[in-house]
Design a protein around this motif. Sequence first.
Motif, PDB file in Angstrom:
ATOM      1  N   SER A 116     -69.240  87.998  26.211  1.00 25.48           N
ATOM      2  CA  SER A 116     -67.877  88.497  26.372  1.00 25.48           C
ATOM      3  C   SER A 116     -67.870  90.015  26.357  1.00 25.48           C
ATOM      4  N   LYS A 117     -66.709  90.586  26.641  1.00 23.78           N
ATOM      5  CA  LYS A 117     -66.552  92.027  26.594  1.00 23.78           C
ATOM      6  C   LYS A 117     -66.637  92.520  25.147  1.00 23.78           C
ATOM      7  N   LEU A 118     -67.215  93.690  24.970  1.00 21.02           N
ATOM      8  CA  LEU A 118     -67.320  94.289  23.645  1.00 21.02           C
ATOM      9  C   LEU A 118     -65.936  94.465  23.035  1.00 21.02           C
ATOM     10  N   ALA A 119     -65.793  94.052  21.787  1.00 25.39           N
ATOM     11  CA  ALA A 119     -64.510  94.146  21.086  1.00 25.39           C
ATOM     12  C   ALA A 119     -64.640  95.117  19.916  1.00 25.39           C
ATOM     13  N   SER A 120     -63.546  95.346  19.217  1.00 24.00           N
ATOM     14  CA  SER A 120     -63.576  96.199  18.038  1.00 24.00           C
ATOM     15  C   SER A 120     -64.336  95.501  16.909  1.00 24.00           C
ATOM     16  N   ALA A 121     -64.795  96.295  15.944  1.00 22.99           N
ATOM     17  CA  ALA A 121     -65.512  95.729  14.802  1.00 22.99           C
ATOM     18  C   ALA A 121     -64.647  94.725  14.054  1.00 22.99           C
ATOM     19  N   ASP A 122     -63.364  95.039  13.880  1.00 28.88           N
ATOM     20  CA  ASP A 122     -62.472  94.111  13.179  1.00 28.88           C
ATOM     21  C   ASP A 122     -62.358  92.788  13.921  1.00 28.88           C
ATOM     22  N   ALA A 123     -62.247  92.850  15.240  1.00 27.08           N
ATOM     23  CA  ALA A 123     -62.120  91.618  16.022  1.00 27.08           C
ATOM     24  C   ALA A 123     -63.411  90.805  15.978  1.00 27.08           C
ATOM     25  N   PRO A 158     -93.012  92.966  22.411  1.00 28.29           N
ATOM     26  CA  PRO A 158     -94.060  93.890  22.863  1.00 28.29           C
ATOM     27  C   PRO A 158     -94.954  93.338  23.956  1.00 28.29           C
ATOM     28  N   ALA A 159     -95.335  92.066  23.855  1.00 28.85           N
ATOM     29  CA  ALA A 159     -96.242  91.500  24.862  1.00 28.85           C
ATOM     30  C   ALA A 159     -95.584  91.377  26.226  1.00 28.85           C
ATOM     31  N   ALA A 160     -94.268  91.203  26.236  1.00 27.53           N
ATOM     32  CA  ALA A 160     -93.552  91.053  27.513  1.00 27.53           C
ATOM     33  C   ALA A 160     -93.190  92.406  28.106  1.00 27.53           C
ATOM     34  N   GLY A 161     -92.816  93.351  27.249  1.00 31.42           N
ATOM     35  CA  GLY A 161     -92.483  94.687  27.716  1.00 31.42           C
ATOM     36  C   GLY A 161     -91.154  94.789  28.427  1.00 31.42           C
ATOM     37  N   LYS A 162     -90.341  93.755  28.353  1.00 29.35           N
ATOM     38  CA  LYS A 162     -89.021  93.797  28.976  1.00 29.35           C
ATOM     39  C   LYS A 162     -88.036  93.039  28.097  1.00 29.35           C
ATOM     40  N   PRO A 163     -86.752  93.336  28.210  1.00 23.79           N
ATOM     41  CA  PRO A 163     -85.761  92.691  27.342  1.00 23.79           C
ATOM     42  C   PRO A 163     -85.745  91.175  27.506  1.00 23.79           C
ATOM     43  N   THR A 164     -85.423  90.488  26.406  1.00 22.27           N
ATOM     44  CA  THR A 164     -85.375  89.030  26.443  1.00 22.27           C
ATOM     45  C   THR A 164     -84.168  88.506  27.201  1.00 22.27           C
ATOM     46  N   PHE A 165     -83.131  89.322  27.324  1.00 27.17           N
ATOM     47  CA  PHE A 165     -81.962  88.964  28.133  1.00 27.17           C
ATOM     48  C   PHE A 165     -81.288  90.261  28.553  1.00 27.17           C
ATOM     49  N   THR A 166     -80.263  90.174  29.350  1.00 26.43           N
ATOM     50  CA  THR A 166     -79.593  91.356  29.882  1.00 26.43           C
ATOM     51  C   THR A 166     -78.124  91.343  29.503  1.00 26.43           C
ATOM     52  N   LEU A 167     -77.660  92.477  29.011  1.00 26.81           N
ATOM     53  CA  LEU A 167     -76.245  92.667  28.718  1.00 26.81           C
ATOM     54  C   LEU A 167     -75.752  93.921  29.427  1.00 26.81           C
ATOM     55  N   ALA A 168     -74.584  93.832  30.039  1.00 29.41           N
ATOM     56  CA  ALA A 168     -73.964  95.020  30.612  1.00 29.41           C
ATOM     57  C   ALA A 168     -73.528  95.954  29.482  1.00 29.41           C
ATOM     58  N   PRO A 169     -73.321  97.230  29.766  1.00 27.12           N
ATOM     59  CA  PRO A 169     -72.945  98.183  28.721  1.00 27.12           C
ATOM     60  C   PRO A 169     -71.686  97.788  27.952  1.00 27.12           C
ATOM     61  N   ASP A 170     -70.802  97.027  28.574  1.00 24.35           N
ATOM     62  CA  ASP A 170     -69.553  96.656  27.905  1.00 24.35           C
ATOM     63  C   ASP A 170     -69.539  95.189  27.459  1.00 24.35           C
ATOM     64  N   SER A 224     -73.845  81.303   8.479  1.00 23.14           N
ATOM     65  CA  SER A 224     -74.115  82.584   9.142  1.00 23.14           C
ATOM     66  C   SER A 224     -73.643  82.561  10.585  1.00 23.14           C
ATOM     67  N   PHE A 225     -73.440  83.765  11.119  1.00 29.11           N
ATOM     68  CA  PHE A 225     -73.025  83.917  12.519  1.00 29.11           C
ATOM     69  C   PHE A 225     -73.466  85.310  12.969  1.00 29.11           C
ATOM     70  N   GLY A 226     -74.070  85.415  14.167  1.00 28.14           N
ATOM     71  CA  GLY A 226     -74.577  86.690  14.656  1.00 28.14           C
ATOM     72  C   GLY A 226     -73.994  87.100  15.995  1.00 28.14           C
ATOM     73  N   VAL A 227     -73.943  88.407  16.204  1.00 28.38           N
ATOM     74  CA  VAL A 227     -73.487  88.984  17.474  1.00 28.38           C
ATOM     75  C   VAL A 227     -74.471  90.073  17.887  1.00 28.38           C
ATOM     76  N   ALA A 228     -74.916  90.037  19.134  1.00 36.97           N
ATOM     77  CA  ALA A 228     -75.844  91.040  19.652  1.00 36.97           C
ATOM     78  C   ALA A 228     -75.119  92.002  20.582  1.00 36.97           C
ATOM     79  N   LEU A 229     -75.422  93.279  20.434  1.00 33.21           N
ATOM     80  CA  LEU A 229     -74.878  94.312  21.323  1.00 33.21           C
ATOM     81  C   LEU A 229     -75.888  94.736  22.380  1.00 33.21           C
ATOM     82  N   THR A 230     -77.184  94.575  22.071  1.00 37.79           N
ATOM     83  CA  THR A 230     -78.254  94.829  23.040  1.00 37.79           C
ATOM     84  C   THR A 230     -79.309  93.747  22.870  1.00 37.79           C
ATOM     85  N   PRO A 231     -80.142  93.521  23.877  1.00 39.14           N
ATOM     86  CA  PRO A 231     -81.244  92.576  23.722  1.00 39.14           C
ATOM     87  C   PRO A 231     -82.380  93.193  22.917  1.00 39.14           C
TER      88      PRO A 231
END
Length: 330
Positions: free
Chosen positions: A226-233, A197-209, A186-193
């Motif tokens: 890294s910078k957001l790429a196309s779905a194919d990439a 609930p207990a923390a109330g804030k994101p676990t990490f920070t990502l810029a919009p791109d 398996s391999f995963g990619v996150a677009l947002t953090p």
Amino acid sequence: MKRLMNAVDTLLDESLDGLAAAHADILELGAERKFVRRKVLTPGKVALISGGGAGHEPLHAGFVGAGMLDAACPGQVFTSPTPDQMVAAIEAVDTGAGCLLIVKNYEGDVMNFEMAGELAVADGRTVETVVTNDDVAVPKSTWSTGRRGVAGTLVVEKIVGAAAEQLAPLEALRDLGREVNERTRSFGVALTPCTVPAAGKPTFTLAPDEMEVGVGIHGEPGRRRSKLASADAIADEMLGAILDDLAAPAGSQCLLLVNGFGGTPLMELYLMVNAARRILAGRGMTATRYLTGSLVTSLDMAGCSITVTALDERLTRLWDAPVKTAALSW
């Protein structure tokens, strides 16, 4: 972050009560909500038990039922269940043929399940363990020694669960689980953090791109940002890592699981399915079985993981075998 909840402290309990009420025909809660178990047990069948922190729903409680798990132990969000929960589950579902523990390779889960297994064995029960470590993104992470166990855990639970329904013995199920794990990457990619609930804030920070490449199911760091790429990439990089590590022979058949992390629409997940099947074909593999959806999630994180399991005739038959759980049914 807005959430549908009454209080952080009661979020898990109330969710479990809702799950049990909605699926009362197939499962029920153990005392003090220590575990979720199958409503009807099969005498002489090896009991399959798994579990882990909440926030990954429907993993694991959603996979309790005929053809998969006999019990699942839920911990608080992103927190391992405790050994006493696991011991209680073992005692509740062991019908005499022994118990197989299916454990994701995270240090808390491994330690607590190991302790529970030792306590059960000391009490005269027979227990074996399968540890899943299908994530090829990083050799070790914040919470694991060695590779993480992620969405491939679902594949192990389904295939071993089918064999358990056929009354396969404990050692054979243990060996089958380890074989399926070895055939799975398996391999995963996150677009947002995600936001605990207990923390109330994101676990990490990502810029919009930006995207996190190789993320874990708790939002742990991956290979790089890294910078957001196309779905194919994105699919090409994910499958490149998966297939290079899997090293399946050309002409192999496989299961393709595209799994959402909780915040990704199905339209995007099926787009990733389409990209992945083309890449697989270009690498000499044929996806003969598919599963798509948000099944091993990370609360509200956007992004997805891809899982590939190399199949043979026996594993395909076991994958196709009937299953009836809250989250999977065919």
